[in-house]
Design a protein around this motif. Sequence first.
Motif: not given
Length: 335
Positions: A147-154
């Motif tokens: 899946g695409e990487i969409r981490c909230r903690n960047n």
Amino acid sequence: MDISVVIPTCNRKQRVLLLLQNLHQSIHPLREVIIVDSGEDILTPEDLAPFSGLSIHYLTAEKSVCVQRNKGIRAASGEWIFLCDDDIEMPADYLQKIAEHSEQHQEAGAMSGLVMQWVEEEWKANYAIQSSLALVWSYVFQLSLWGEIRCRNNNFLVRKITRYYQRKGNHITKAGWPVVTDFGKDYFNTPIYGLGASVVKRDWLLHSPYEEVLDRHGMGDNYGVNIGFPAVGVHVLNDAFVYHHREPENRLKRPLQYYRRMLALHYFMKTRQRLKMSSKSWLLWSLIGNILTFIRMRDKHMVRAALKTFWLITWEKNPYYRAAKTNQKIVEPSL
């Protein structure tokens, strides 16, 4: 495209009949539909009568999805094979979209649409990575991402790991696990993709057949076929899709699925030249990551499955590899 359809099945008559309705409504013409049945609840001429517009060939085989697929592929006369699981539901324009893509991309020899599965009350083909911990964990233990990487903690670490996956694109990790994080625009390339609703050149499948030493459910079978394809891999179209209903009939429980899939991965690492860049040490390291995850989840059945896999791989006691050396088929490793 000159397409032959190959459908392996076992005691899923109603599901096959629903699939035949989809194929009967397909916009793109089909040369033939080859059903390879290993069950006792067989299809009768009366069952097939409503589909007179299809050229249906009904074959039987022993209980092994790999044996069944290989038999259907060998019997097919089309240049292209639509490998279709019996619990797939497809729109009428699915094969037409793949045919149009093939005309525009002559290099493509294996194509699929998105395979949608019912997860968390919706149909999904992209399981976005939103947890920073999950991303870091997968990176450290060289595990699979899908899946695409969409981490909230960047934070800095997440950004660095994200850039690593962006540079690598869709690939196979050092531990042998598939990573699909780039879903492109119109389509994307990937070395590993589920082939349960794919259209593949027959010559490619004859060169890289399904491994018949695997269990009758074929755990890990598509991985082994993918590895034998040319470097162009699989083209996956974002504007074409099917629904995978994951029919519970004849489906193994999760720990046994995991156990046999891991043994299959190790077997392919030992027998496929293309996987020489992956290593047993990294595979064992990834297993440690899984064991720790299962312990955290307090899933004792998965812990047991992972521990037994770790033991067999460590001491080179993989039952698939041992059986293959004596030309055995349809091996059923048990927990």
